[in-house]
Scaffold this active site. Structure first.
Site, PDB file in Angstrom:
ATOM      1  N   ARG A 368      10.168  22.745 -46.908  1.00  0.00           N
ATOM      2  CA  ARG A 368      10.607  22.206 -48.192  1.00  0.00           C
ATOM      3  C   ARG A 368       9.622  22.652 -49.251  1.00  0.00           C
ATOM      4  O   ARG A 368       8.414  22.531 -49.052  1.00  0.00           O
ATOM      5  CB  ARG A 368      10.649  20.669 -48.143  1.00  0.00           C
ATOM      6  CG  ARG A 368      11.601  20.161 -47.089  1.00  0.00           C
ATOM      7  CD  ARG A 368      11.561  18.654 -46.970  1.00  0.00           C
ATOM      8  NE  ARG A 368      12.503  18.224 -45.940  1.00  0.00           N
ATOM      9  CZ  ARG A 368      12.739  16.959 -45.614  1.00  0.00           C
ATOM     10  NH1 ARG A 368      12.089  15.997 -46.265  1.00  0.00           N
ATOM     11  NH2 ARG A 368      13.591  16.646 -44.678  1.00  0.00           N
ATOM     12  N   GLN A 386       9.560  17.895 -37.538  1.00  0.00           N
ATOM     13  CA  GLN A 386      10.090  16.534 -37.480  1.00  0.00           C
ATOM     14  C   GLN A 386      10.405  16.168 -36.045  1.00  0.00           C
ATOM     15  O   GLN A 386      10.939  16.988 -35.302  1.00  0.00           O
ATOM     16  CB  GLN A 386      11.389  16.438 -38.286  1.00  0.00           C
ATOM     17  CG  GLN A 386      11.198  16.455 -39.778  1.00  0.00           C
ATOM     18  CD  GLN A 386      12.531  16.276 -40.492  1.00  0.00           C
ATOM     19  OE1 GLN A 386      13.532  16.826 -40.084  1.00  0.00           O
ATOM     20  NE2 GLN A 386      12.520  15.506 -41.562  1.00  0.00           N
ATOM     21  N   HIS A 390      19.702  13.069 -34.056  1.00  0.00           N
ATOM     22  CA  HIS A 390      20.938  12.598 -34.673  1.00  0.00           C
ATOM     23  C   HIS A 390      21.807  12.004 -33.591  1.00  0.00           C
ATOM     24  O   HIS A 390      22.063  12.642 -32.584  1.00  0.00           O
ATOM     25  CB  HIS A 390      21.624  13.739 -35.417  1.00  0.00           C
ATOM     26  CG  HIS A 390      20.796  14.228 -36.562  1.00  0.00           C
ATOM     27  ND1 HIS A 390      19.911  15.261 -36.443  1.00  0.00           N
ATOM     28  CD2 HIS A 390      20.664  13.747 -37.828  1.00  0.00           C
ATOM     29  CE1 HIS A 390      19.281  15.421 -37.598  1.00  0.00           C
ATOM     30  NE2 HIS A 390      19.710  14.516 -38.449  1.00  0.00           N
ATOM     31  N   LYS A 476      19.212   3.411 -45.385  1.00  0.00           N
ATOM     32  CA  LYS A 476      18.266   3.697 -44.301  1.00  0.00           C
ATOM     33  C   LYS A 476      17.296   2.551 -44.071  1.00  0.00           C
ATOM     34  O   LYS A 476      17.035   1.745 -44.968  1.00  0.00           O
ATOM     35  CB  LYS A 476      17.499   4.984 -44.593  1.00  0.00           C
ATOM     36  CG  LYS A 476      16.676   4.957 -45.873  1.00  0.00           C
ATOM     37  CD  LYS A 476      16.009   6.316 -46.110  1.00  0.00           C
ATOM     38  CE  LYS A 476      15.228   6.340 -47.402  1.00  0.00           C
ATOM     39  NZ  LYS A 476      14.665   7.666 -47.718  1.00  0.00           N
TER      40      LYS A 476
END
Length: 675
Positions: A368, A386, A390, A476
RNA sequence: GCCGGCUUAGCUCAGCUGGUAGAGCAACCGCCUUGUAAGCGGUAGGUCGUCGGUUCGAGUCCGACAGCCGGCACCA
């Protein structure tokens, strides 16, 4: 008459509209002198305020913890007066109390520098010494606007305009100088005392908005006593010593260099830590998750579909063939997230309801383009890994999946010694995709789960709501942990997403043969492995538990006569699975102990002529001067036992306290890994 | 990205108002064979972040850029 109740339960009657100061004086002259404020029904107020109804009253002295906020707030006012006295034309804006101190934002053409601090602090001491009383006036909106406009205080005028019409507009004087302020304040500037210090200057946007002008902020700290101030400054020094950037260099874990802003060069020892952490996480996923790996770069069209290109293009890296004559000049984006890749894997081949929940995990490297000013050691980087997963599931499975993730997250944190956890539910942001109905639904489910989390944790975690802080595709949970020196870090996250499956047209075949859209749950535990390691370095202050320590043992010789034995000890330790080296350099043992202690090696085994003859080792542990003589086999067996990771030590099981509680079904009826 | 500061040897840092770079530790070589946080001596190591400007002369002054540091903003 009104009745006031004192902390000891005693009650006394006073005439209507009696001031706090008068009440204090009616009890004792000394109390009136000592009190800096009062608490009416628990609310801290000015001593000069009049009490008009029955109430509980309590006097706040300077030593009272509640006085700290007053000291800091008053100190901010004193700072503002000092600055306006020394630098005429400087506009004042706001000056709130923060953790450990306060700040004040000023508008001035020329910014302040730390070199100005000495003069400002001297002026502050003058103001404090003058001991001017704080007095309060209530002004009309118009008068306040007129007065501040007349003084050229444009920012204050804006503040006045922003105060709701039903609120009094209070002006606090300290001698001639005055400021718009909500209060409360102590009786006079003298009460601020001398335990304060200006800390740093920084730019800060007016009202925290990057579209507004930038002000100069002066940060200060203030305490009730000199001792408290000294203690705080000492704490800062200690925190600096555990700065992961410093320890990273000292312990030879990683480095950064100019050519790669925000990307980590992991050295052997740092990478060993990284791999230990990944291995731990992999063990924790075993049986429940399928680990996958999605491509690093994908055609930008895929990111357009996911919505990232639209929302986050400014923060993405894009790559193209470097050859001028290349036939394919499409733009590919370096993945900033793993989710679109995982959706492609889900979509590959028909999925049945029997496949759900399908949990795809990846230690995915994402890039990023973070703003240059945001980067900070390992804590904020442009390329990171990370521990992402999912979960594709049905609506009915959603709550259970969130709880299952919750257990995994909390038990993981416990293994690293993080026990104080806050779980926050972040709700819909202004900038978002998806219908209000789907947000209503997702938030309702999450709110129920949050209650469950709190109930199941039995007081071990706190919960909170973060309005408007959700991701653009869904609400979240954010998991915030507190480290060894009390700092909070947001690491884990569980995000419900009804949007991405829809955007990509993901579906499964339900029991009745119809196509249904799965719910997608994004989840990370460490978040960024790089950042989590940064947090661990600081949490442990470089003093890692044996199972993580990159170099667990150094065998140090005293004289060269013990060299052969030292090599033998190191070989035996290595065979036993320990990360060990022998230090047979021709140096004094004090030198070696010092050096390896600085390098934070957990175990030094010292061997000399005596140990070689007796086949023993002298064990010295990091952080202790003590030495214990042990037989070689015995010492190694103890170290091997200690170096077992906590999850392995308990047989890969969930810790007992995180075992599923009754009534909560944690896994589906089938095991997808077996199919 | 914005405001301010910083950038000299591997590390930590010194270098006054411009006259052409220095220390400690580390490294390397030697001596010392050492008992739990620095034994001694010697050698080598720097185009002073990069580019441009001012000047007879720039580590020092000015400008741009880069990186880092402290905040702010941002953080899918």
């Amino acid at each position: 008459m009104i009745t006031l109740t004192f902390p000891d339960g005693a009650q006394r009657e006073y005439p209507d509209a009696v001031s706090g100061r008068a009440v204090a004086e009616s009890i004792a002259k000394s109390l009136a002198k000592k009190a800096v404020a009062m608490a009416i029904d628990g609310e801290v107020r000015d001593l000069s305020d009049e009490i008009r109804a029955d109430a509980r009253i309590e006097f706040v002295t300077r030593e009272d913890p509640r006085a700290l906020e007053l000291i800091r707030h008053d100190c901010a006012h004193v700072l503002a007066e000092a600055v306006q006295t020394l630098y005429p034309g400087t506009q004042v804006t706001i000056g709130p109390v923060i953790d450990n101190g306060f700040y004040y934002d000023f508008a001035r053409d020329e910014p302040f520098t730390p070199e100005d601090f000495a003069a400002i602090e001297a002026k502050m001491r003058e103001i404090i010494k003058a001991d001017r009383p704080f007095t309060k006036e209530v002004w009309s909106r118009d008068r306040a606007k007129e007065v501040f406009a007349g003084k050229g205080e444009a920012f204050k005028v804006e503040l006045v305009e922003a105060i709701p019409a039903d609120q009094d507009l209070k002006i606090y004087y300290q001698g001639d100088w005055f400021d718009l302020c909500r209060g409360p304040h102590m009786p006079s500037t003298g009460r601020v005392g001398d335990a304060f210090k200006l800390m740093k200057v920084a730019g800060a946007y007016w009202r925290g908005d990057a579209n507004n002008p930038m002000l100069t902020r002066i940060y200060g700290t203030a305490w009730a006593s000199k001792e408290d101030l000294e203690h705080y400054l000492h704490q800062l020094e200690e925190a600096e010593k555990r700065d992961h950037r410093r320890l990273g260099r000292e312990m030879d874990l990683f480095h950064f260099q100019e050519e790669g802003p925000g990307v980590v060069f992991w050295h052997a020892k740092g990478w060993s830590l990284f791999q230990s952490l990944v291995a731990y996480m992999r063990r924790r996923l075993e049986g429940d998750y399928d680990e996958v790996n999605a491509p690093q770069i994908l055609d930008k069209s895929l990111w357009e579909t996911s919505g990232h290109w639209g929302w986050y293009r400014e923060n993405m890296f894009a790559a193209q063939s470097a050859g001028d004559e290349a036939e394919d000049k499409r733009w590919f984006a370096l993945k900033p997230m793993n989710c679109p890749g995982h959706v492609q894997i889900f979509k590959h081949g028909l999925k049945s309801y029997r496949d759900l929940p399908l949990r795809l995990a990846e230690f995915g490297v994402v890039h990023r383009y973070e703003p240059s000013g945001a980067m900070h050691g390992l804590m904020r980087v442009r390329g990171f890994t990370q521990d992402d997963a999912h979960v594709f599931c049905t609506e009915e499975q959603l709550a259970d999946e969130c709880l299952k993730i919750n257990d995994l997250i909390l038990s993981t944190y416990a293994d690293f010694g993080f026990e104080e956890i806050v779980v926050k539910l972040s709700t819909r942001p202004e900038k978002r995709v998806g219908s209000d109905a789907s947000w209503d639904h997702a938030e309702a489910v999450m709110a129920r789960v949050l209650e469950d989390i709190e109930r199941r944790a039995g007081g071990r975690v706190k919960t909170a709501i973060n309005p408007g802080e959700g991701a653009f595709y869904g609400p979240k949970f954010e998991y915030v942990l507190r480290d060894a020196i009390g700092r909070d870090w947001q690491c884990g996250t569980t995000q419900v997403d009804f949007n991405l499956p829809e955007r990509f047209g993901a579906f499964y075949v339900d029991a009745d043969g119809t196509k249904k859209m799965p719910v997608m749950v994004h989840r990370a535990i460490c978040g960024s492995m790089e950042r989590f390691l940064g947090i661990l370095i600081e949490h442990y202050a470089g003093h890692f538990p044996l199972w993580l320590a990159p170099q667990q043992v150094v065998v140090c010789t005293i004289t060269s006569e013990a060299d052969d034995y030292a090599r033998e000890v190191a070989a035996a330790a290595k065979r036993a699975g320990l990360r060990v080296v022998a230090d047979t350099r021709n140096e004094k043992i004090t030198y070696k102990v010092r050096e390896h202690s600085h390098a934070k090696i957990p175990v030094i085994l010292v061997v000399g002529k005596r140990e070689a003859a007796e086949r023993t080792v002298n064990v010295r542990r990091l952080g202790s001067q003590a030495q214990t003589s042990q037989g070689l086999e015995e010492a190694l067996a103890a170290l091997v036992a200690e170096s077992v990771a906590p999850d392995v030590a308990r047989g890969h099981a969930m810790p007992a306290e995180w075992q599923p509680s009754e009534g909560v079904q944690l896994d589906g009826q089938h095991d997808h890994a077996m199919r």
